[in-house]
Design an enzyme around this catalytic site. Structure first.
Site, PDB file in Angstrom:
ATOM      1  N   GLN A  79       0.846  -1.203   0.000  1.00  0.00           N
ATOM      2  CA  GLN A  79       0.000   0.000   0.000  1.00  0.00           C
ATOM      3  C   GLN A  79       0.880   1.251   0.000  1.00  0.00           C
ATOM      4  OE1 GLN A  79      -3.445  -0.657   3.038  1.00  0.00           O
ATOM      5  NE2 GLN A  79      -1.843  -2.108   3.557  1.00  0.00           N
ATOM      6  N   HIS A  95      -1.310   1.467  -4.595  1.00  0.00           N
ATOM      7  CA  HIS A  95      -1.692   2.884  -4.640  1.00  0.00           C
ATOM      8  C   HIS A  95      -0.751   3.719  -5.501  1.00  0.00           C
ATOM      9  CE1 HIS A  95      -3.764   2.046  -0.520  1.00  0.00           C
ATOM     10  NE2 HIS A  95      -4.419   1.552  -1.543  1.00  0.00           N
ATOM     11  N   CYS A 134      -0.313  12.848 -16.293  1.00  0.00           N
ATOM     12  CA  CYS A 134      -1.069  14.000 -16.797  1.00  0.00           C
ATOM     13  C   CYS A 134      -2.530  13.593 -16.930  1.00  0.00           C
ATOM     14  CB  CYS A 134      -0.516  14.441 -18.153  1.00  0.00           C
ATOM     15  SG  CYS A 134      -1.597  15.671 -18.930  1.00  0.00           S
ATOM     16  N   CYS A 182      -3.471  14.071 -21.093  1.00  0.00           N
ATOM     17  CA  CYS A 182      -3.042  13.138 -22.141  1.00  0.00           C
ATOM     18  C   CYS A 182      -2.577  11.793 -21.592  1.00  0.00           C
ATOM     19  CB  CYS A 182      -1.922  13.760 -22.984  1.00  0.00           C
ATOM     20  SG  CYS A 182      -0.360  13.990 -22.090  1.00  0.00           S
ATOM     21  N   CYS A 229       1.262  20.109 -17.781  1.00  0.00           N
ATOM     22  CA  CYS A 229       1.899  19.159 -18.693  1.00  0.00           C
ATOM     23  C   CYS A 229       2.570  19.892 -19.861  1.00  0.00           C
ATOM     24  CB  CYS A 229       0.857  18.179 -19.224  1.00  0.00           C
ATOM     25  SG  CYS A 229       1.472  17.018 -20.461  1.00  0.00           S
ATOM     26  N   CYS A 287       0.559  18.738 -23.292  1.00  0.00           N
ATOM     27  CA  CYS A 287      -0.820  19.120 -23.637  1.00  0.00           C
ATOM     28  C   CYS A 287      -1.385  20.239 -22.758  1.00  0.00           C
ATOM     29  CB  CYS A 287      -1.737  17.902 -23.564  1.00  0.00           C
ATOM     30  SG  CYS A 287      -2.175  17.427 -21.875  1.00  0.00           S
TER      31      CYS A 287
HETATM   32  N1  LIG Z   1       5.506   4.923   3.243  1.00  0.00           N
HETATM   33  C1  LIG Z   1       4.408   5.202   2.509  1.00  0.00           C
HETATM   34  O1  LIG Z   1       4.418   5.048   1.294  1.00  0.00           O
HETATM   35  C2  LIG Z   1       3.143   5.673   3.200  1.00  0.00           C
HETATM   36  C3  LIG Z   1       3.211   6.295   4.439  1.00  0.00           C
HETATM   37  C4  LIG Z   1       2.003   6.706   5.048  1.00  0.00           C
HETATM   38  C5  LIG Z   1       0.777   6.492   4.423  1.00  0.00           C
HETATM   39  N2  LIG Z   1       0.763   5.875   3.210  1.00  0.00           N
HETATM   40  C6  LIG Z   1      -0.562   5.614   2.576  1.00  0.00           C
HETATM   41  O2  LIG Z   1      -1.589   5.725   3.551  1.00  0.00           O
HETATM   42  C7  LIG Z   1      -2.346   4.539   3.748  1.00  0.00           C
HETATM   43  C8  LIG Z   1      -2.085   4.044   5.162  1.00  0.00           C
HETATM   44  O3  LIG Z   1      -2.509   2.717   5.435  1.00  0.00           O
HETATM   45  P1  LIG Z   1      -1.483   1.723   6.173  1.00  0.00           P
HETATM   46  O4  LIG Z   1      -2.313   0.658   6.799  1.00  0.00           O
HETATM   47  O5  LIG Z   1      -0.413   1.346   5.235  1.00  0.00           O
HETATM   48  O6  LIG Z   1      -0.801   2.610   7.291  1.00  0.00           O
HETATM   49  P2  LIG Z   1      -1.326   3.071   8.724  1.00  0.00           P
HETATM   50  O7  LIG Z   1      -0.555   4.288   9.072  1.00  0.00           O
HETATM   51  O8  LIG Z   1      -2.802   3.115   8.818  1.00  0.00           O
HETATM   52  O9  LIG Z   1      -0.856   1.877   9.681  1.00  0.00           O
HETATM   53  C9  LIG Z   1       0.502   1.610   9.915  1.00  0.00           C
HETATM   54  C10 LIG Z   1       0.590   0.524  10.973  1.00  0.00           C
HETATM   55  O10 LIG Z   1       1.953   0.139  11.092  1.00  0.00           O
HETATM   56  C11 LIG Z   1       2.303   0.051  12.449  1.00  0.00           C
HETATM   57  N3  LIG Z   1       3.747   0.280  12.542  1.00  0.00           N
HETATM   58  C12 LIG Z   1       4.411   1.462  12.607  1.00  0.00           C
HETATM   59  N4  LIG Z   1       5.738   1.265  12.637  1.00  0.00           N
HETATM   60  C13 LIG Z   1       5.908  -0.080  12.606  1.00  0.00           C
HETATM   61  C14 LIG Z   1       7.046  -0.913  12.619  1.00  0.00           C
HETATM   62  N5  LIG Z   1       8.297  -0.414  12.688  1.00  0.00           N
HETATM   63  N6  LIG Z   1       6.870  -2.255  12.552  1.00  0.00           N
HETATM   64  C15 LIG Z   1       5.613  -2.782  12.520  1.00  0.00           C
HETATM   65  N7  LIG Z   1       4.497  -2.041  12.510  1.00  0.00           N
HETATM   66  C16 LIG Z   1       4.639  -0.711  12.536  1.00  0.00           C
HETATM   67  C17 LIG Z   1       1.469   1.100  13.135  1.00  0.00           C
HETATM   68  O11 LIG Z   1       1.307   0.851  14.514  1.00  0.00           O
HETATM   69  C18 LIG Z   1       0.150   1.012  12.356  1.00  0.00           C
HETATM   70  O12 LIG Z   1      -0.722   0.070  12.946  1.00  0.00           O
HETATM   71  C19 LIG Z   1      -1.888   3.579   2.692  1.00  0.00           C
HETATM   72  O13 LIG Z   1      -2.940   3.433   1.826  1.00  0.00           O
HETATM   73  C20 LIG Z   1      -0.699   4.240   2.000  1.00  0.00           C
HETATM   74  O14 LIG Z   1      -0.925   4.414   0.624  1.00  0.00           O
HETATM   75  C21 LIG Z   1       1.914   5.461   2.590  1.00  0.00           C
HETATM   76 ZN   LIG Z   2      -0.570  16.008 -20.957  1.00  0.00          ZN
END
Ligand SMILES: NC(=O)c1ccc[n+]([C@@H]2O[C@H](COP(=O)([O-])OP(=O)(O)OC[C@H]3O[C@@H](n4cnc5c(N)ncnc54)[C@H](O)[C@@H]3O)[C@@H](O)[C@H]2O)c1
Ligand SMILES: [Zn+2]
Length: 291
Positions: free
Chosen positions: A117, A135, A143, A146, A193, A196
């Site tokens: 995610q 995600h 863009c 286009c 962009c 376009c």
């Molecule tokens: N790094 C990224 O790309 C990033 C960061 C934040 C949010 N997001 C986006 O937001 C949404 C959040 O949903 P989610 O469920 O991934 O995140 P969330 O923040 O809802 O949950 C994260 C979970 O990980 C646990 N956690 C934190 N550190 C940890 C560790 N070191 N080891 C084990 N567990 C740990 C937390 O306690 C929590 O329960 C996703 O859809 C994502 O696209 C992405």
């Molecule tokens: Zn474009």
């Protein structure tokens, strides 16, 4: 710390020492084809905050929704100003031992797929081949006119050029989505962009958008080919991740959760390990014979 809990809200006292619980998880995974689903908790050890972890409750988050981004120039300015400030830290983030352990497990042929995610590309940087980025990824820009895909780094240069007179507050705090906590984004200039003139948007799924069907199908295929689902570092609050737990449960595929704190999937999990992924996953990989 690694703590094995029977899944559910009530945890009796007197557990054995935390690290001694990993063999039970390894035993459940051993010899079974594993599909992994990772979330923001997998990347906190790389310095990228999560949304809902310990200590994150106090952080007020107001992520832009798709309709706001498309319909309102002020929201776009806010988004790109914050992203402009936060991108260098996200771009330079390094994978941590949790990402490396999953790449080793994949290399050892233990995984049917790695569904993430996260939008930070850290699984790829750690050597995972073709993780399913549910995600999308902040490293790319799309863009809306286009459909052209381009590199976020190239956009960063254009934004820098267009905003020579604009400087963010010093050392802004990195926010979960690769942007930065900025109060004042007025005066920031966005760019369109080059091909376009259409609106540019990070190639990630915003709130209010759906994950593309083809991506969901690939992720379902990875799950359907597995004999166990291992969730790592996700609160499973977002349905987009939780749907895999639901599908696994429906199909009779056991679910294991490795996460600091409770998740929305605990009640449906066979095993919950309350542990830091960056500590526990390397140990787990070793127990599974993946170095
Ligand atoms: N790094 C990224 O790309 C990033 C960061 C934040 C949010 N997001 C986006 O937001 C949404 C959040 O949903 P989610 O469920 O991934 O995140 P969330 O923040 O809802 O949950 C994260 C979970 O990980 C646990 N956690 C934190 N550190 C940890 C560790 N070191 N080891 C084990 N567990 C740990 C937390 O306690 C929590 O329960 C996703 O859809 C994502 O696209 C992405
Ligand atoms: Zn474009």
């Amino acid at each position: 710390m690694v703590l094995l809990l029977p899944c559910g809200p009530l945890a009796p006292l007197g557990y054995p020492s935390p690290m001694s619980q990993l063999p039970a998880l390894a035993q459940l995974l051993s010899g079974r084809r594993i599909c992994t689903l990772t979330g923001a908790g997998t990347s906190t050890a790389s310095g990228i905050p999560d949304y809902r972890g310990p200590g994150t409750a106090a952080r007020a988050r107001n992520p832009v929704r798709f309709a706001q981004f498309v319909g309102d120039p002020a929201w776009r300015r806010r988004y790109w100003a914050r992203s402009f400030s936060g991108w260098p830290a996200l771009r330079d983030a390094r994978p941590n031992p949790a990402h490396a352990a999953l790449a080793r497990m994949e290399g050892a042929g233990l995984l049917t797929g790695l569904i993430t995610q996260n939008v930070d590309r850290l699984h790829s940087k750690a050597g995972s081949v073709d993780p399913i980025e549910l995600h999308g990824a902040l490293a790319e820009v799309t863009c809306l006119g286009c459909g052209a895909l381009s590199a976020r780094d190239a956009l960063q240069e254009r934004l820098a050029e267009a905003n020579r007179g604009w400087s963010p507050p010093p050392a802004p705090e990195l926010a979960p989505d690769g942007d930065a906590e900025l109060d004042d984004t007025g005066g920031f200039v966005t760019v369109d962009c080059l091909r376009c003139g259409g609106l540019l948007k990070p190639h990630v799924v915003f709130f209010g958008e759906n994950v593309p069907r083809e991506r969901v199908d690939r992720a379902f295929a990875a799950l359907d080919a597995a004999e166990v689902l291992l969730v790592v570092g996700s609160s499973l609050t977002v349905f987009s991740g939780m749907r895999f737990v639901k599908r696994a449960t429906t199909q009779g595929t056991p679910v294991c959760v490795l996460n600091l704190g409770p998740t929305r999937g605990d009640a449906e999990a066979t095993l919950c390990v309350d542990a830091d992924a960056a500590t526990a996953l390397p140990a787990l990989a070793t127990l599974l014979g993946a170095g």
